[in-house]
Structure formats: C-alpha cells, structure tokens
Design a protein around this motif. Structure first.
Motif, PDB file in Angstrom:
ATOM      1  N   LYS A 171      38.939  28.046  28.640  1.00 23.65           N
ATOM      2  CA  LYS A 171      37.900  27.631  29.587  1.00 23.65           C
ATOM      3  C   LYS A 171      37.894  28.568  30.786  1.00 23.65           C
ATOM      4  CE  LYS A 171      36.210  23.556  32.139  1.00 23.65           C
ATOM      5  NZ  LYS A 171      36.490  22.139  32.482  1.00 23.65           N
ATOM      6  N   VAL A 172      36.697  28.933  31.220  1.00 25.66           N
ATOM      7  CA  VAL A 172      36.499  29.712  32.443  1.00 25.66           C
ATOM      8  C   VAL A 172      35.475  28.960  33.284  1.00 25.66           C
ATOM      9  CG1 VAL A 172      35.776  31.902  33.442  1.00 25.66           C
ATOM     10  CG2 VAL A 172      37.004  31.880  31.252  1.00 25.66           C
ATOM     11  N   ALA A 173      35.887  28.475  34.438  1.00 26.68           N
ATOM     12  CA  ALA A 173      34.994  27.677  35.288  1.00 26.68           C
ATOM     13  C   ALA A 173      34.983  28.245  36.697  1.00 26.68           C
ATOM     14  CB  ALA A 173      35.448  26.222  35.310  1.00 26.68           C
ATOM     15  N   ALA A 174      33.786  28.486  37.218  1.00 26.63           N
ATOM     16  CA  ALA A 174      33.647  28.988  38.584  1.00 26.63           C
ATOM     17  C   ALA A 174      34.093  27.915  39.570  1.00 26.63           C
ATOM     18  CB  ALA A 174      32.210  29.394  38.852  1.00 26.63           C
ATOM     19  N   GLN A 180      35.910  32.922  42.897  1.00 30.73           N
ATOM     20  CA  GLN A 180      36.978  32.874  41.915  1.00 30.73           C
ATOM     21  C   GLN A 180      36.615  31.990  40.726  1.00 30.73           C
ATOM     22  OE1 GLN A 180      40.344  31.582  44.421  1.00 30.73           O
ATOM     23  NE2 GLN A 180      41.237  33.627  44.148  1.00 30.73           N
ATOM     24  N   ASP A 181      37.271  32.262  39.599  1.00 26.49           N
ATOM     25  CA  ASP A 181      37.176  31.422  38.409  1.00 26.49           C
ATOM     26  C   ASP A 181      38.507  30.707  38.203  1.00 26.49           C
ATOM     27  OD1 ASP A 181      34.567  32.175  37.702  1.00 26.49           O
ATOM     28  OD2 ASP A 181      35.281  33.942  36.604  1.00 26.49           O
ATOM     29  N   ARG A 182      38.437  29.501  37.670  1.00 30.46           N
ATOM     30  CA  ARG A 182      39.654  28.811  37.251  1.00 30.46           C
ATOM     31  C   ARG A 182      39.785  29.010  35.745  1.00 30.46           C
ATOM     32  NH1 ARG A 182      42.709  25.332  39.765  1.00 30.46           N
ATOM     33  NH2 ARG A 182      41.082  24.950  41.340  1.00 30.46           N
ATOM     34  N   ILE A 183      40.882  29.659  35.347  1.00 28.69           N
ATOM     35  CA  ILE A 183      41.111  29.997  33.941  1.00 28.69           C
ATOM     36  C   ILE A 183      42.055  28.975  33.324  1.00 28.69           C
ATOM     37  CG2 ILE A 183      41.851  31.787  32.337  1.00 28.69           C
ATOM     38  CD1 ILE A 183      39.511  32.636  34.087  1.00 28.69           C
ATOM     39  N   THR A 184      41.668  28.435  32.172  1.00 24.64           N
ATOM     40  CA  THR A 184      42.550  27.554  31.407  1.00 24.64           C
ATOM     41  C   THR A 184      43.039  28.317  30.189  1.00 24.64           C
ATOM     42  OG1 THR A 184      41.315  25.597  32.109  1.00 24.64           O
ATOM     43  CG2 THR A 184      42.758  25.354  30.202  1.00 24.64           C
TER      44      THR A 184
END
Length: 260
Positions: A171-174, A180-184
């Motif tokens: 998952k890539v969520a702004a 920034q992006d939050r990377i899972t």
C-alpha cells in the motif's frame, strides 16, 4: 554470499546442480541463484552464437561441402590430386599460401569467445563476492536522500540501522497536508532486527527517485532516530547485490556499536 548446505548460488547456476531439499524455501539463496542463473544463460547464448558463426566461417562460398558443377545439378567435380610443391613456378619456389578470410574471422571469434567467457565468469564472481570491501553501495544507487549510508562501512551501516528488511509494497497512501507517502510493506525477510512483525509501515518523501509503488519488491534500510529510509533498492539484480554485502557484513555488525 548466501549458502545452503555448503552450496553457493553461483556454483549451483554454473553447474546446473540440483538444489538441496528446502533450498527453494530460502528467500535469500533463491534470489541470488535466480540472478546468477540469468547471467549464465546470457553467456551460454553468446557462446552458441559464436559457435554457429565459427561453423559458417569454414565454408568459403557459404554452401555445404561438395562444389557443384555449374549446370549439372546433383553432380560434383572430382577432386584433383595435389600438385608437388613448387610445380609450375620458376625455380620450384614454394607459393605463399593466402589464408581464406574465414580463417581470420574464425580466429577473431575464438578470441572474442574466450574474452567473453573470462570476463563474464569474472563478472559473475565479482557480483557474488565483491561485497568484501563494499561500503553500503546500494544507498547511492537507490538515490538515498540523507546520504548517511555512503559515510559508513557496510558493518557500520547495519550497526546504525534500526530496520533492514526485504518485502513487497502492499500500500502507498499520501499523508494529507504533507509531501510524504505512508508505505506499507509485507516483510518476507528481516536482517535487522532478526525478526519482527509481518507488516511494517514507514514514511517516504514523494520527491524521491525511485518512488515506491504497490507491488514493488524492495530492500529497505532505516537508520536509528530516522522515520524515513536512507536505503531503498528495487529490481532483482540490485537487490541481490545489496543483499550480498548485507549478509557478508551482518556477523561483524553484531559486535559493533553505532558511532553516530
């Protein structure tokens, strides 16, 4: 370089040896084995091409043996008996033999084949063993924004890391109001710590290159007191290269204290 029951990935690829039972479950070993096998296949294809060219160069007119007589399909000239050396020339001086151009081509191709083989095998060995003196090279190739990895030896980099893992981006969520992006990340191999949660999350600037996307296989390193990676490597061959120096440096890093 990862080994499994005494068999290293490069040797297994070169000899096409049957892998030991359980080796296919070793993520690190199999990744290095696939990279080495792909390089060996390229070398084999080059040698086949060179071999075909050598075979064709032995036919002066580009046809099969047996020079056919013009206008008489299916019939061949009778081979003439060789003349004594010097016959028909003043003083019986031996005639200088001129090599057919194909001979020069063949010699050139043989030299190229040997050079390709030596360089290719040397390159493969370098990919597997070149990590002995490497210094966290993956950080620069992955365009790490902080540059801290390039200032440390490989064991020193690991000693100062709080997270060093391989996994798949799920998952890539702004992050609203930020750049920034939050990377899972679904982790399938831990280097540091030795084990942890199945899923980890971290922040990354959106301006980084390469930017991570869902489905990417990535090797990630995050230093102590940092919230964003300074090492992220994508692509099977680059990951295999960085994995090599990490595996090599891990034992030494365990006895080190971070100097930062």
């Amino acid at each position: 370089m990862a080994e499994y029951e005494g068999l290293d990935p490069l040797l297994a690829a070169l000899t096409d040896a049957e892998l030991p039972e359980g080796a296919r479950d070793d993520v690190v070993f199999m990744a290095e084995h696939r990279a080495a096998a792909a390089d060996v296949d390229v070398l084999r294809e080059q040698l086949v091409v060179i071999g075909d060219a050598l075979a064709d160069s032995g036919r002066p007119d580009g046809t099969a043996r047996g020079d056919r007589r013009s206008g008489a399909p299916g019939r061949y000239r009778r081979a003439r008996a060789p003349r004594p050396s010097g016959a028909g020339r003043p003083g019986g001086a031996p005639k200088k033999r001129s090599r057919h151009p194909g001979a020069l081509v063949a010699a050139t191709l043989v030299a190229a084949a040997m050079a390709s083989l030596v360089v290719g095998i040397g390159w493969l060995a370098g990919q597997q063993g070149g990590a002995d003196t490497a210094k966290a090279q993956g950080a620069s190739d992955a365009k790490a924004d902080s540059g801290s990895a390039g200032k440390l030896s490989a064991p020193g980099y690991i000693a100062c890391s709080r997270l060093l893992v391989e996994g798949t981006v799920t998952k890539v969520a702004a992050v609203p109001g930020t750049t920034q992006d939050r990377i899972t990340l679904d982790v399938y191999h831990y280097y540091k710590p030795a084990e942890g949660e199945k899923t980890v999350t971290f922040l990354m600037d959106q301006a980084v290159d390469p930017r991570l996307h869902r489905g990417d296989e990535v090797l990630v390193g995050i230093q102590q007191h940092d919230s964003t990676p300074d090492l992220w490597t994508t692509g099977e061959q680059r990951i295999a290269r960085d994995r090599s120096w990490i595996v090599k440096a891990l034992p030494e890093s365990r006895s080190m204290r971070c100097a930062q």
